[in-house]
Design a protein around this motif. Sequence first.
Motif, PDB file in Angstrom:
ATOM      1  N   PHE A  79     -37.184   3.908 -36.265  1.00 20.76           N
ATOM      2  CA  PHE A  79     -38.468   3.229 -36.324  1.00 20.76           C
ATOM      3  C   PHE A  79     -38.314   1.830 -35.737  1.00 20.76           C
ATOM      4  N   GLY A  80     -39.357   1.371 -35.034  1.00 21.88           N
ATOM      5  CA  GLY A  80     -39.282   0.051 -34.424  1.00 21.88           C
ATOM      6  C   GLY A  80     -38.782   0.091 -32.990  1.00 21.88           C
ATOM      7  N   THR A  81     -38.456   1.286 -32.502  1.00 22.59           N
ATOM      8  CA  THR A  81     -38.027   1.403 -31.102  1.00 22.59           C
ATOM      9  C   THR A  81     -39.038   2.274 -30.358  1.00 22.59           C
ATOM     10  N   PRO A  82     -39.079   2.155 -29.025  1.00 22.85           N
ATOM     11  CA  PRO A  82     -40.034   2.981 -28.264  1.00 22.85           C
ATOM     12  C   PRO A  82     -39.696   4.472 -28.379  1.00 22.85           C
ATOM     13  N   VAL A  83     -40.718   5.298 -28.200  1.00 16.84           N
ATOM     14  CA  VAL A  83     -40.535   6.744 -28.139  1.00 16.84           C
ATOM     15  C   VAL A  83     -40.035   7.089 -26.734  1.00 16.84           C
ATOM     16  N   ARG A  84     -38.999   7.890 -26.658  1.00 15.96           N
ATOM     17  CA  ARG A  84     -38.507   8.332 -25.351  1.00 15.96           C
ATOM     18  C   ARG A  84     -38.874   9.793 -25.156  1.00 15.96           C
TER      19      ARG A  84
END
Length: 205
Positions: A80-85
């Motif tokens: 959580f808190g990171t972009p979706v790849r």
Amino acid sequence: MVQVLRGTVPRVLVTDLRHFLDLSEDAPGPARRLAEHQSNIVRAATAGDVGTAWKSALPCRRRPAHRRCQGRMIVLLQEFGTPVRWQCSVCGDEGVISNWEDSPFDLRRRRLTVVGAVSEIVIPDEVAAVLRELHLLDTDCERLVFGIRVRENGRVVLAGTDGDLDALIDSLAAEANHETSRRRQRRLDAAFDALNAAAQTSKSG
Ligand SMILES: [Zn+2]
């Protein structure tokens, strides 16, 4: 709206989900389709496991040489808190989507829930497509639908508790009953029959 990093190969589509949220009704078709695709990827990534890449049932939208790419979207939410790849399983098309948190497409569970025994049912790909188009799903049902994954053998698998499945089947039936277009109603009815049959097979097995 969209920034494409053009190195040589591969190219990575970098998007900010917030730019798609307020798209007006009269936005051009390609923009709306891209917005829908991006929001579906976010729904899948937030519906599935965190920390591992997995193959969703979402089809690739590219058409190399005017033929639809047969790939599926592999999604990864590292934490959580990171972009979706995301990446296509066939053509390698890939991208990252930022600022998806707390959007209408963020399907993370908001509270701890006691999850009962989860069963997996194999469904036709067409049923998965119909389920993604339902308008009246609550978040729990959406999480089931966008969590649908494709196994190595190509099987399309929906995982949920008996209660989850019943709720999804009820929603599908309700939408079929209220549908005014005969054509779409037939599609929904066919999906209802197929989903019911698949659920029964799984319960008896
Ligand atoms: Zn592809």
